[in-house]
Design an enzyme around this catalytic site. Structure first.
Site, PDB file in Angstrom:
ATOM      1  N   ASP A 145      17.329   2.683 -53.771  1.00 54.86           N
ATOM      2  CA  ASP A 145      17.909   3.901 -54.337  1.00 54.86           C
ATOM      3  C   ASP A 145      19.427   3.799 -54.114  1.00 54.86           C
ATOM      4  O   ASP A 145      19.929   2.726 -53.746  1.00 54.86           O
ATOM      5  CB  ASP A 145      17.278   5.186 -53.757  1.00 54.86           C
ATOM      6  CG  ASP A 145      17.667   5.455 -52.311  1.00 54.86           C
ATOM      7  OD1 ASP A 145      18.348   4.607 -51.690  1.00 54.86           O
ATOM      8  OD2 ASP A 145      17.283   6.526 -51.791  1.00 54.86           O
ATOM      9  N   CYS A 167      16.013   1.861 -49.051  1.00 52.90           N
ATOM     10  CA  CYS A 167      16.669   3.158 -49.242  1.00 52.90           C
ATOM     11  C   CYS A 167      17.486   3.407 -47.973  1.00 52.90           C
ATOM     12  O   CYS A 167      17.780   2.462 -47.232  1.00 52.90           O
ATOM     13  CB  CYS A 167      15.676   4.276 -49.567  1.00 52.90           C
ATOM     14  SG  CYS A 167      14.511   4.720 -48.264  1.00 52.90           S
ATOM     15  N   HIS A 186      -8.717  -9.224 -39.804  1.00 54.57           N
ATOM     16  CA  HIS A 186      -7.781  -8.314 -40.482  1.00 54.57           C
ATOM     17  C   HIS A 186      -8.171  -8.059 -41.940  1.00 54.57           C
ATOM     18  O   HIS A 186      -7.751  -7.062 -42.529  1.00 54.57           O
ATOM     19  CB  HIS A 186      -6.361  -8.876 -40.426  1.00 54.57           C
ATOM     20  CG  HIS A 186      -5.890  -9.119 -39.035  1.00 54.57           C
ATOM     21  ND1 HIS A 186      -5.690  -8.096 -38.141  1.00 54.57           N
ATOM     22  CD2 HIS A 186      -5.632 -10.267 -38.367  1.00 54.57           C
ATOM     23  CE1 HIS A 186      -5.312  -8.600 -36.977  1.00 54.57           C
ATOM     24  NE2 HIS A 186      -5.270  -9.917 -37.092  1.00 54.57           N
ATOM     25  N   HIS A 215      -0.861  -9.383 -40.075  1.00 58.77           N
ATOM     26  CA  HIS A 215      -2.004  -8.486 -39.866  1.00 58.77           C
ATOM     27  C   HIS A 215      -2.282  -7.566 -41.054  1.00 58.77           C
ATOM     28  O   HIS A 215      -3.414  -7.123 -41.230  1.00 58.77           O
ATOM     29  CB  HIS A 215      -1.772  -7.619 -38.618  1.00 58.77           C
ATOM     30  CG  HIS A 215      -1.959  -8.377 -37.340  1.00 58.77           C
ATOM     31  ND1 HIS A 215      -2.066  -7.762 -36.116  1.00 58.77           N
ATOM     32  CD2 HIS A 215      -2.056  -9.715 -37.092  1.00 58.77           C
ATOM     33  CE1 HIS A 215      -2.228  -8.682 -35.164  1.00 58.77           C
ATOM     34  NE2 HIS A 215      -2.203  -9.874 -35.742  1.00 58.77           N
ATOM     35  N   THR A 248      16.825   5.037 -45.127  1.00 56.39           N
ATOM     36  CA  THR A 248      16.037   4.765 -43.918  1.00 56.39           C
ATOM     37  C   THR A 248      14.919   3.763 -44.150  1.00 56.39           C
ATOM     38  O   THR A 248      14.346   3.251 -43.184  1.00 56.39           O
ATOM     39  CB  THR A 248      15.364   6.066 -43.428  1.00 56.39           C
ATOM     40  OG1 THR A 248      14.544   6.557 -44.506  1.00 56.39           O
ATOM     41  CG2 THR A 248      16.390   7.125 -43.037  1.00 56.39           C
TER      42      THR A 248
HETATM   43  C1  RB5 Z   1      19.051   9.425 -49.609  1.00 55.99           C
HETATM   44  O1  RB5 Z   1      20.066  10.237 -49.097  1.00 55.99           O
HETATM   45  C2  RB5 Z   1      17.977   9.222 -48.558  1.00 55.99           C
HETATM   46  O2  RB5 Z   1      17.309  10.413 -48.330  1.00 55.99           O
HETATM   47  C3  RB5 Z   1      17.001   8.136 -48.976  1.00 55.99           C
HETATM   48  O3  RB5 Z   1      17.688   6.975 -49.253  1.00 55.99           O
HETATM   49  C4  RB5 Z   1      15.949   7.757 -47.968  1.00 55.99           C
HETATM   50  O4  RB5 Z   1      16.516   7.496 -46.726  1.00 55.99           O
HETATM   51  C5  RB5 Z   1      14.776   8.630 -47.902  1.00 55.99           C
HETATM   52  O5  RB5 Z   1      13.789   8.337 -47.222  1.00 55.99           O
END
Ligand code: RB5
Length: 148
Positions: free
Chosen positions: A8, A65, A133, A98, A67
């Site tokens: 993203d 993304c 597994h 696994h 996180t």
């Molecule tokens: C975008 O700001 C952020 O929310 C997205 O990239 C991600 O971390 C969501 O899980």
């Protein structure tokens, strides 16, 4: 190995370095976007990557993304996708060994390029162990099929 990569807006900056590293290791990578930092919704790009991996048998995916959480949750809604949210070489290796993960996920705001390189190497160098597994991985699949 062949990879499809998508992010993203919070993963797009590191995408070029990730692509360059994957290519430097002798792998193929197809970029599914986005191609600028305009805000987008991570489920849209998770789906693009997930369906590309499912349609191209034997291929793998990389999803990024901020996180790694939202984009991995989204990809894992799709039957046949096992997206591992990883933070280091150990988790990247174990999600192959696994869980037979077919998509590697991480967060641009969480890990730097050194850790990412180690994760890519670990993911690529580790095979699914099968055996005990296999039955567990089979049980992951949703009997209702895909909703998209
Ligand atoms: C975008 O700001 C952020 O929310 C997205 O990239 C991600 O971390 C969501 O899980």
């Amino acid at each position: 190995m062949k990879f499809y990569i998508a992010t993203d807006h919070a993963g797009v900056v590191i995408k070029e370095s990730v692509k360059a590293y994957v290519i430097s290791r002798g792998h193929e990578i197809v970029d599914l976007g986005p191609f600028n930092e305009e805000r987008v919704d991570y489920p849209d790009f998770a789906k693009k990557c997930a369906y590309s991996v499912l349609e191209d048998k034997g291929s793998f995916g990389i999803l990024i993304c901020g996180t790694g959480i939202g984009i991995s949750i989204s990809a894992n809604k799709i039957n046949g996708i096992r997206a591992g949210l990883c933070h280091d070489a150990y988790t990247a290796s174990m999600c192959r060994a696994h869980n037979d993960a077919n998509i590697l996920c991480f967060g641009q705001r969480v890990v730097g390029m050194g850790v990412i390189e180690n994760m890519i190497d670990a993911f690529c160098d580790t095979a699914f162990e099968g055996g005990r597994h296999s039955g567990r991985v089979d049980k992951i699949e949703c009997s209702f099929g895909n909703n998209f």
